[in-house]
Design an enzyme around this catalytic site. Structure first.
Site, PDB file in Angstrom:
ATOM      1  N   HIS A   1      39.411  33.163  31.677  1.00 18.28           N
ATOM      2  CA  HIS A   1      40.118  34.065  32.587  1.00 18.28           C
ATOM      3  C   HIS A   1      41.340  34.674  31.904  1.00 18.28           C
ATOM      4  CE1 HIS A   1      42.661  34.589  36.434  1.00 18.28           C
ATOM      5  NE2 HIS A   1      41.714  35.501  36.462  1.00 18.28           N
TER       6      HIS A   1
ATOM      7  N   ASP B   1      41.390  42.404  32.294  1.00 22.78           N
ATOM      8  CA  ASP B   1      41.792  43.365  33.327  1.00 22.78           C
ATOM      9  C   ASP B   1      42.222  44.684  32.696  1.00 22.78           C
ATOM     10  OD1 ASP B   1      41.851  41.375  35.616  1.00 22.78           O
ATOM     11  OD2 ASP B   1      43.262  40.437  34.226  1.00 22.78           O
TER      12      ASP B   1
ATOM     13  N   GLU C   1      36.923  37.179  30.344  1.00 18.35           N
ATOM     14  CA  GLU C   1      37.311  38.064  31.447  1.00 18.35           C
ATOM     15  C   GLU C   1      38.610  38.753  31.091  1.00 18.35           C
ATOM     16  OE1 GLU C   1      39.257  38.937  35.513  1.00 18.35           O
ATOM     17  OE2 GLU C   1      40.038  37.795  33.824  1.00 18.35           O
TER      18      GLU C   1
ATOM     19  N   HIS D   1      47.079  42.526  33.655  1.00 18.26           N
ATOM     20  CA  HIS D   1      46.579  42.189  34.991  1.00 18.26           C
ATOM     21  C   HIS D   1      47.264  42.951  36.115  1.00 18.26           C
ATOM     22  CE1 HIS D   1      46.457  39.924  38.772  1.00 18.26           C
ATOM     23  NE2 HIS D   1      45.209  39.683  38.428  1.00 18.26           N
TER      24      HIS D   1
HETATM   25  O1  G3P Z   1      36.629  36.007  38.248  1.00 19.28           O
HETATM   26  C1  G3P Z   1      37.773  35.957  39.013  1.00 19.28           C
HETATM   27  C2  G3P Z   1      38.689  37.000  38.527  1.00 19.28           C
HETATM   28  O2  G3P Z   1      38.042  38.199  38.476  1.00 19.28           O
HETATM   29  C3  G3P Z   1      39.906  37.079  39.353  1.00 19.28           C
HETATM   30  O3  G3P Z   1      40.673  38.010  38.717  1.00 19.28           O
HETATM   31  O4  G3P Z   1      42.417  39.547  38.496  1.00 19.28           O
HETATM   32  O5  G3P Z   1      42.476  38.036  40.436  1.00 19.28           O
HETATM   33  O6  G3P Z   1      42.879  37.176  38.184  1.00 19.28           O
HETATM   34  P1  G3P Z   1      42.206  38.184  38.984  1.00 19.28           P
HETATM   35 CA    CA Z   2      40.821  39.618  36.640  1.00 20.88          CA
END
Ligand code: G3P
Ligand code: CA
Length: 262
Positions: free
Chosen positions: A14, A43, A41, A56
């Site tokens: 993450h 952003d 993952e 993010h």
């Molecule tokens: O997979 C969970 C993730 O997409 C959540 O993302 O941006 O809320 O940390 P975020």
């Molecule tokens: Ca995310």
């Protein structure tokens, strides 16, 4: 995407290895790439001058020494920021990466999957969000990662746009409860989603019926549990989770190995 799976149950890092490194930075991704995990993952946001960067929050304040919204800052202004010191002095001088930096880093890792989250939303930014999304998808195609990626967004409106414009070509990632995907949905998200990240709300892990429902609709149930704890991992696994997005991906791997699924 199953042809790429090396493990029975998958682990995604993450925002990179965000427990040990400043989230969404090259050191966090490099650390994640060195682990025996399956997915990274991240952003995406678009700068004022139309470049895609990895961060993010909509605003720069929490994870850099700057301030203001990413959409109001130029790439040069963002490149001048320190995105490491907030985590620890030892990361001082770490930069916000561009999407190009990230793609260059990962392009030869054909074994790695990606969860690319689009953070520019139509309800906040109108057409600018669609431009940002199309640009990022074009870059994913150029670098050859689109086939091994899910396109993730809390904006159901944006996911509907991607599904329609690209005629179902991409694997889409949404959220349960589906209210998290915003208002103004015109379709049942389970019709077009490849996977749904199931949040428990008040509960650490959502009830099994929500996992069962996703599976019955042909949508993979994934989870993000915040912390890597053996008990909650076991609960989610028993309910049917097939991918764990983790801040500490190494720990997630170890817990799942102990549980016999890696
Ligand atoms: O997979 C969970 C993730 O997409 C959540 O993302 O941006 O809320 O940390 P975020
Ligand atoms: Ca995310």
């Amino acid at each position: 995407m199953k042809q790429y799976y090396r493990h029975k149950v998958l682990v995604a890092a993450h925002r990179g290895d965000s427990k040990h490194f400043p989230e969404n930075t090259i050191p966090a991704f490099e650390s994640a790439l060195a682990l025996d995990i399956d997915m990274i993952e991240t952003d995406l946001h678009m700068t004022k001058d139309g470049e895609i960067v990895l961060i993010h929050d909509h605003a720069a304040g929490r994870t850099t020494n700057g301030s203001g919204d990413i959409k109001d800052l130029t790439l040069a202004e963002i490149m001048a920021l320190d995105a490491g010191s907030w985590k620890s002095d030892k990361f001082k001088g770490t930069k916000v990466p561009t999407f190009t930096d990230f793609l260059e880093l990962v392009k030869d890792r054909k074994d790695m999957l990606f969860n690319i989250e689009f953070k520019d939303y139509p309800h906040l930014q109108g057409d600018r969000a669609y431009y940002s999304c199309d640009k990022a998808i074009a870059m994913m195609e150029e670098y050859g990662i689109a086939e091994r990626s899910v396109i993730n967004s809390f904006s159901g409106e944006l996911l509907e746009y991607v599904d329609k414009k690209y005629e179902g070509k991409y694997k889409l990632h949404g959220y349960y409860p589906t209210e998290l995907m915003g208002e103004g949905l015109t379709r049942d998200p389970y019709e077009y989603l490849y996977t749904i990240c199931i949040f428990g709300g008040e509960k650490e892990v959502a009830d099994k019926e929500h996992f069962d429902y996703a599976i019955s609709r042909g949508v993979e149930p994934w989870v993000y549990l915040g912390e890597e704890k053996p008990d909650t991992y076991k609960s989610a696994l028993e309910r049917g989770a097939v991918l764990f997005t983790a801040n500490d991906p190494q720990k997630a791997h170890e817990i799942l190995k102990e549980l016999g699924v890696r």
